[in-house]
Design a protein around this motif. Structure first.
Motif, PDB file in Angstrom:
ATOM      1  N   UNK A   1       0.911  -1.268   0.150  1.00 45.72           N
ATOM      2  CA  UNK A   1      -0.119   0.040   0.111  1.00 45.72           C
ATOM      3  C   UNK A   1       0.965   1.166  -0.078  1.00 45.72           C
ATOM      4  N   UNK A   2       0.511   2.208  -0.845  1.00 46.33           N
ATOM      5  CA  UNK A   2       1.085   3.559  -0.901  1.00 46.33           C
ATOM      6  C   UNK A   2      -0.092   4.583  -0.830  1.00 46.33           C
ATOM      7  N   UNK A   3      -0.183   5.353   0.458  1.00 50.17           N
ATOM      8  CA  UNK A   3      -1.488   6.322   0.482  1.00 50.17           C
ATOM      9  C   UNK A   3      -0.726   7.495   0.767  1.00 50.17           C
TER      10      UNK A   3
ATOM     11  N   UNK B   1       0.553  22.644  -0.566  1.00 46.79           N
ATOM     12  CA  UNK B   1       2.107  22.565  -0.980  1.00 46.79           C
ATOM     13  C   UNK B   1       2.532  21.366   0.026  1.00 46.79           C
ATOM     14  N   UNK B   2       1.668  20.666   1.031  1.00 48.17           N
ATOM     15  CA  UNK B   2       2.280  19.901   1.854  1.00 48.17           C
ATOM     16  C   UNK B   2       1.819  18.350   1.495  1.00 48.17           C
ATOM     17  N   UNK B   3       2.494  17.438   1.600  1.00 52.57           N
ATOM     18  CA  UNK B   3       2.128  16.078   1.021  1.00 52.57           C
ATOM     19  C   UNK B   3       2.567  15.147   2.289  1.00 52.57           C
ATOM     20  N   UNK B   4       1.475  14.287   2.687  1.00 51.40           N
ATOM     21  CA  UNK B   4       1.789  13.113   3.478  1.00 51.40           C
ATOM     22  C   UNK B   4       1.844  11.860   2.694  1.00 51.40           C
ATOM     23  N   UNK B   5       2.734  11.167   3.001  1.00 53.73           N
ATOM     24  CA  UNK B   5       3.075   9.656   2.535  1.00 53.73           C
ATOM     25  C   UNK B   5       3.194   8.682   3.509  1.00 53.73           C
ATOM     26  N   UNK B   6       2.728   7.552   3.057  1.00 51.78           N
ATOM     27  CA  UNK B   6       2.719   6.348   3.964  1.00 51.78           C
ATOM     28  C   UNK B   6       2.849   5.136   3.019  1.00 51.78           C
ATOM     29  N   UNK B   7       4.018   4.193   3.208  1.00 52.14           N
ATOM     30  CA  UNK B   7       3.978   3.138   2.543  1.00 52.14           C
ATOM     31  C   UNK B   7       4.196   1.923   3.685  1.00 52.14           C
TER      32      UNK B   7
ATOM     33  N   UNK C   1       6.174   9.737   6.072  1.00 51.42           N
ATOM     34  CA  UNK C   1       6.912  10.957   6.024  1.00 51.42           C
ATOM     35  C   UNK C   1       6.150  12.404   5.495  1.00 51.42           C
ATOM     36  N   UNK C   2       6.337  13.324   5.972  1.00 47.88           N
ATOM     37  CA  UNK C   2       5.686  14.599   5.230  1.00 47.88           C
ATOM     38  C   UNK C   2       6.692  15.528   4.532  1.00 47.88           C
ATOM     39  N   UNK C   3       6.177  15.962   3.434  1.00 44.25           N
ATOM     40  CA  UNK C   3       7.326  16.685   2.600  1.00 44.25           C
ATOM     41  C   UNK C   3       6.423  17.956   1.978  1.00 44.25           C
ATOM     42  N   UNK C   4       7.433  18.654   1.440  1.00 46.78           N
ATOM     43  CA  UNK C   4       7.006  20.108   0.840  1.00 46.78           C
ATOM     44  C   UNK C   4       8.176  20.650   0.265  1.00 46.78           C
TER      45      UNK C   4
ATOM     46  N   UNK D   1      13.411  19.736  -1.970  1.00 46.15           N
ATOM     47  CA  UNK D   1      12.428  19.289  -1.268  1.00 46.15           C
ATOM     48  C   UNK D   1      12.864  19.079   0.294  1.00 46.15           C
ATOM     49  N   UNK D   2      11.865  19.448   1.200  1.00 46.57           N
ATOM     50  CA  UNK D   2      11.978  19.451   2.622  1.00 46.57           C
ATOM     51  C   UNK D   2      11.131  18.311   3.085  1.00 46.57           C
ATOM     52  N   UNK D   3      11.788  17.322   3.686  1.00 45.60           N
ATOM     53  CA  UNK D   3      10.675  16.081   4.259  1.00 45.60           C
ATOM     54  C   UNK D   3      10.837  15.762   5.653  1.00 45.60           C
ATOM     55  N   UNK D   4      10.227  15.382   6.516  1.00 49.80           N
ATOM     56  CA  UNK D   4      10.295  15.081   7.678  1.00 49.80           C
ATOM     57  C   UNK D   4       9.557  13.725   8.055  1.00 49.80           C
ATOM     58  N   UNK D   5      10.434  12.697   8.818  1.00 43.76           N
ATOM     59  CA  UNK D   5       9.595  11.583   9.173  1.00 43.76           C
ATOM     60  C   UNK D   5      10.769  10.315   8.644  1.00 43.76           C
TER      61      UNK D   5
END
Length: 442
Positions: free
Chosen positions: A182-184, A190-196, A218-221, A229-233
């Protein structure tokens, strides 16, 4: 009777011919209107391109491209009357910014850019300005300004990939295996939350097993001003110079998806000089890769698209009179080669995920820079508790091929004592045009 007419015409032509020839040498004399203000500077009109100082409403063309119709001040500089355009005009139309500050509010083309010139048609009120291509801001053909980018729609989505396997031996024993990936994500501005994540199921005989794995969240922008690209997580460090490592923390890195397609990958920068308005054709192994028109003077081509093959580039400069000059630009590259003037970096700080130590915080920073067609430099450092590593290297390209080398030195304080080590990498690549062969060694 006709003979007399012909004789008269010949005599009349012979009398007028010297007058017409002599008329070409007529000049204006300041004394012609002596005592009148109109006589001041009358001699300037002895030049074909003369114009009186003043403000003229003209059509402005820059390198053959219509720019605007506006008022332009013409002022005297020495014995010439030249157009004086505001600094904002040059900047808005892509002329390279001056390296040093200038206190003047407007400048003539020759003072604003090296090799620039102008011509003015007073009958049509048309001002043509020619600026060498090398003095113009180089904008790739497929460039899209950041203020025209769109953040996309705010939405929630999920993608999945699944498989199932069943096996029966025929004796009553069977096995089953199922897997779901799963990839959701959620996009909000501009904020993007991703989960694999993934789920698996297995059964052999009467034994069943279920497992759920959270791979990363992770959360990225995007940061357009830095083309990054800045990402956190939960994420991974870049693997260009150091080995990639899973970690939980913050990462800021160059995002090449923000670059125009023609600026991604490596291609050499081409520099030359045109004696007139010319057409430049770039070819490789008999295939035309690029064509453009340039103004008189030096030019730079730095948006040549990266190609899947290597080999020296042939550059043909075809002048306005049809004359042609040709020169060759060597083209050899390795995966870490960068175009001149291009930066690429990766900075990360966080906690390593693949180590069970309680205190496994670390910092990671790498930097790569294209210095010239023939040289790319890179370096980096990785720091942790009682550990550090440093890498330095680069790529050198020439007619003999592209050579890449980097050296990594490391230090670690382990329970059994101090340990140091080093590692070096060497690679070489070259294309042989005559046989269509590319050789690479690592």
């Amino acid at each position: 009777m006709e003979r007399h007419h012909w004789l008269g015409l010949c005599l009349l032509y012979g009398a007028l011919l010297p007058l017409s020839t002599k008329a070409e040498s007529y000049t204006f004399d300041n004394a012609l209107l002596l005592g009148s203000d109109y006589g001041q500077g009358l001699a300037r009109f002895n030049q074909a391109s003369s114009i009186a100082p003043g403000n003229y409403f003209v059509d402005i063309w820059l390198n053959g491209r219509y720019v605007a119709r506006e008022g332009v001040v013409f002022r005297s500089e020495g014995k010439e009357t030249v157009p004086c355009l505001p600094l904002a005009f040059y900047e808005q139309n892509g002329v390279v910014t001056l390296a040093t500050a200038n206190t003047e509010t407007c400048l003539s083309p020759a003072k604003r850019a090296a090799g620039a010139s102008y011509s003015f048609d007073s009958a049509q009120l048309r001002l043509d300005i020619a600026v060498p291509q090398a003095e113009m801001v180089q904008v790739p053909r497929d460039y899209v300004a950041p203020d025209q980018w769109q953040a996309g729609e705010s939405l929630l989505f999920t993608n999945y990939n699944s498989s199932f396997y069943y096996s029966d031996s025929g004796s009553g024993n069977h096995s089953e295996y199922g897997w779901l990936g799963l990839t959701a994500g959620i996009n909000f501005g501009l904020w993007q939350l991703r989960q694999q994540s993934s789920a698996s199921y297995s059964q052999y005989g009467n034994e069943k097993r279920y497992q759920w794995d959270n791979l990363q969240t992770w959360l990225q922008r995007p940061v357009a001003s830095l083309q990054s690209t800045l990402s956190a997580g939960q994420s991974y460090t870049g693997g260009n110079l150091f080995s990639s490592m899973a970690f939980t923390g913050i990462k800021l890195e160059t995002d090449q998806r923000m670059w125009p397609q023609s600026r991604r990958g490596y291609a050499p920068e081409i520099r030359g000089t045109a004696a007139s308005a010319a057409r430049v054709v770039v070819s490789q192994n008999g295939r035309t890769l690029y064509q453009t028109n340039v103004a008189q003077g030096p030019f730079v081509i730095n948006d040549l698209a990266s190609t899947a093959w290597q080999g020296d580039l042939q550059v043909d400069v075809i002048e306005a009179d049809g004359s042609r000059s040709t020169f060759t630009v060597p083209f050899s590259a390795l995966p870490l080669s960068l175009r001149p003037g291009v930066w690429r970096y990766n900075a990360a700080i966080g906690r390593a995920r693949d180590y069970d130590a309680a205190d496994n915080m670390f910092g990671d920073f790498t930097l790569e820079r294209g210095i010239a067609n023939s040289l790319t430099a890179n370096g980096g450092v990785r720091l942790g508790k009682e550990y550090y590593a440093m890498v330095m290297g680069g790529v050198w390209a020439s007619t003999l091929g592209a050579v890449g080398m980097d050296v990594t030195a490391s230090y670690a304080q382990l329970p059994e004592g101090k340990q140091t080590g080093w590692r070096s990498q060497l690679s070489w690549s070259r294309s042989f045009n005559a046989t269509g062969t590319n050789v690479a060694l690592a």
